[in-house]
Write an enzyme that holds these catalytic residues in place. Structure first.
Site, PDB file in Angstrom:
ATOM      1  N   SER A 115       0.869  -1.185   0.000  1.00 28.66           N
ATOM      2  CA  SER A 115       0.000   0.000   0.000  1.00 28.66           C
ATOM      3  C   SER A 115       0.900   1.227   0.000  1.00 28.66           C
ATOM      4  O   SER A 115       1.498   1.567   1.022  1.00 28.66           O
ATOM      5  CB  SER A 115      -0.905   0.002   1.232  1.00 28.66           C
ATOM      6  OG  SER A 115      -1.796  -1.082   1.205  1.00 28.66           O
ATOM      7  N   LYS A 171      -7.172   1.658  -2.668  1.00 30.11           N
ATOM      8  CA  LYS A 171      -6.720   1.271  -1.333  1.00 30.11           C
ATOM      9  C   LYS A 171      -6.709   2.471  -0.391  1.00 30.11           C
ATOM     10  O   LYS A 171      -7.092   2.365   0.790  1.00 30.11           O
ATOM     11  CB  LYS A 171      -5.327   0.637  -1.402  1.00 30.11           C
ATOM     12  CG  LYS A 171      -4.754   0.231  -0.042  1.00 30.11           C
ATOM     13  CD  LYS A 171      -5.669  -0.748   0.698  1.00 30.11           C
ATOM     14  CE  LYS A 171      -5.218  -1.011   2.137  1.00 30.11           C
ATOM     15  NZ  LYS A 171      -3.994  -1.798   2.221  1.00 30.11           N
ATOM     16  N   LYS A 184       0.449   5.567   8.167  1.00 26.72           N
ATOM     17  CA  LYS A 184       1.145   5.762   6.887  1.00 26.72           C
ATOM     18  C   LYS A 184       0.146   5.872   5.747  1.00 26.72           C
ATOM     19  O   LYS A 184       0.243   6.758   4.886  1.00 26.72           O
ATOM     20  CB  LYS A 184       2.118   4.604   6.662  1.00 26.72           C
ATOM     21  CG  LYS A 184       2.888   4.660   5.342  1.00 26.72           C
ATOM     22  CD  LYS A 184       2.244   3.840   4.226  1.00 26.72           C
ATOM     23  CE  LYS A 184       2.203   2.362   4.563  1.00 26.72           C
ATOM     24  NZ  LYS A 184       1.626   1.568   3.431  1.00 26.72           N
TER      25      LYS A 184
END
Length: 290
Positions: free
Chosen positions: A94, A169, A237
């Site tokens: 990701s 995502k 993140k």
């Protein structure tokens, strides 16, 4: 097939296990003690990402962040330096949608195919081969990747060109992050008001407030079971990727930015390696005044 896999963390290890069990030759890099069982099961450890690429028709990455992917692909003895002509690179990490487009262009310029295929479903999804997989790339590259992705996931969607899987995502992580915060606040309020949070959760299941987050993470919050399926530091993140994308597009995502900051506060207190359901601890700390 001959498949390379780099990134043997919480998610990567069971994913590799499924590939080996399906009968593929799987070449591995960065095998540590915790992942030695994959070699015992038939995985083949090699000493560099370039060696993995040289041995493989398909190279899969499952790494923590954008810089990790860049380094493994294009650093010294990286995948790009050993990539077979006509190979397929599947990045299941990701990472930044913007940088993904750049990586895809560099890989395809070498005569290889690219699919970005980030996943959702956490450790349980990886172990049960039930991951949701969001894909970006050409139709032809996606068709090549599909038989391999089906070994690891259940719901697999081709979103569009390279980078679009990562966009999907980021959208997923926004929804998950904000919903975790909503569930945490609701259950925290229930407890402070004198109601049993477990009974409140039970009452909400099946109604409009129902969700996988309420089912799974709500229970973890009540039980204070914060062994990580997905760590706060990794989710922070991903929320940072969303904030960065909003900045680049000159749009406002105020609640995303707020949850990103709350995750930063949790990390600052030392909770970064806990499951993201541990975000409820922020509320407990604020209420205590500590």
């Amino acid at each position: 097939m001959k498949i390379g896999f780099i990134g043997l963390g919480i998610m990567g290890r069971p994913m590799v296990g499924h590939l080996i069990a399906a009968g593929h030759d799987v070449f591995l890099h960065r095998v540590k003690e915790v992942s030695q069982e994959l070699v015992t099961a038939g995985g083949i450890a090699l000493d560099s990402a370039a060696a993995v690429a040289s041995a493989s028709e398909i190279v899969i990455l499952m790494l923590p962040d954008t810089s990790d992917v860049e380094g493994v692909l294009f650093g010294k003895d990286g995948v790009a330096s050993g990539l077979q002509d006509g190979a397929l690179v599947i990045d299941m990490s990701s990472i930044s949608p913007v940088e993904t487009k750049v990586f895809a262009e560099r890989i395809t310029a070498q005569g290889a195919d690219w699919v970005d295929a980030p996943v959702s479903g956490g450790e349980a999804g990886a172990k049960n081969a039930a991951l949701t997989i969001m894909c970006g790339g050409t139709e032809a590259a996606f068709a090549r990747a599909m038989p391999i992705l089906e070994i690891m996931g259940k719901r697999i969607t081709h979103i569009g060109p390279s980078g679009d899987g990562q966009v999907a995502k980021v959208c997923n992580q926004i929804i998950v992050g904000l919903t975790i915060e909503a569930v945490a606040e609701a259950l925290f309020l229930a407890g402070k008001a004198g109601a049993d949070p477990s009974r409140v959760r039970e009452a909400l299941l099946g109604g409009f407030a129902d969700s996988t987050i309420l089912k799974v993470h709500g229970e973890r919050m009540i039980d204070e079971a914060f062994t990580p399926g997905f760590r706060i530091n990794l989710h922070r993140k991903d929320m940072g990727l969303a904030v960065d994308a909003a900045r680049a597009l000159d749009v406002a995502l105020p609640n995303t930015a707020m949850v990103h900051q709350l995750m930063g506060a949790a990390i600052g207190r030392g909770d970064g390696d806990l499951d993201h359901s541990a975000m409820i601890r922020n509320l407990q700390v604020l209420a205590s005044g500590d």
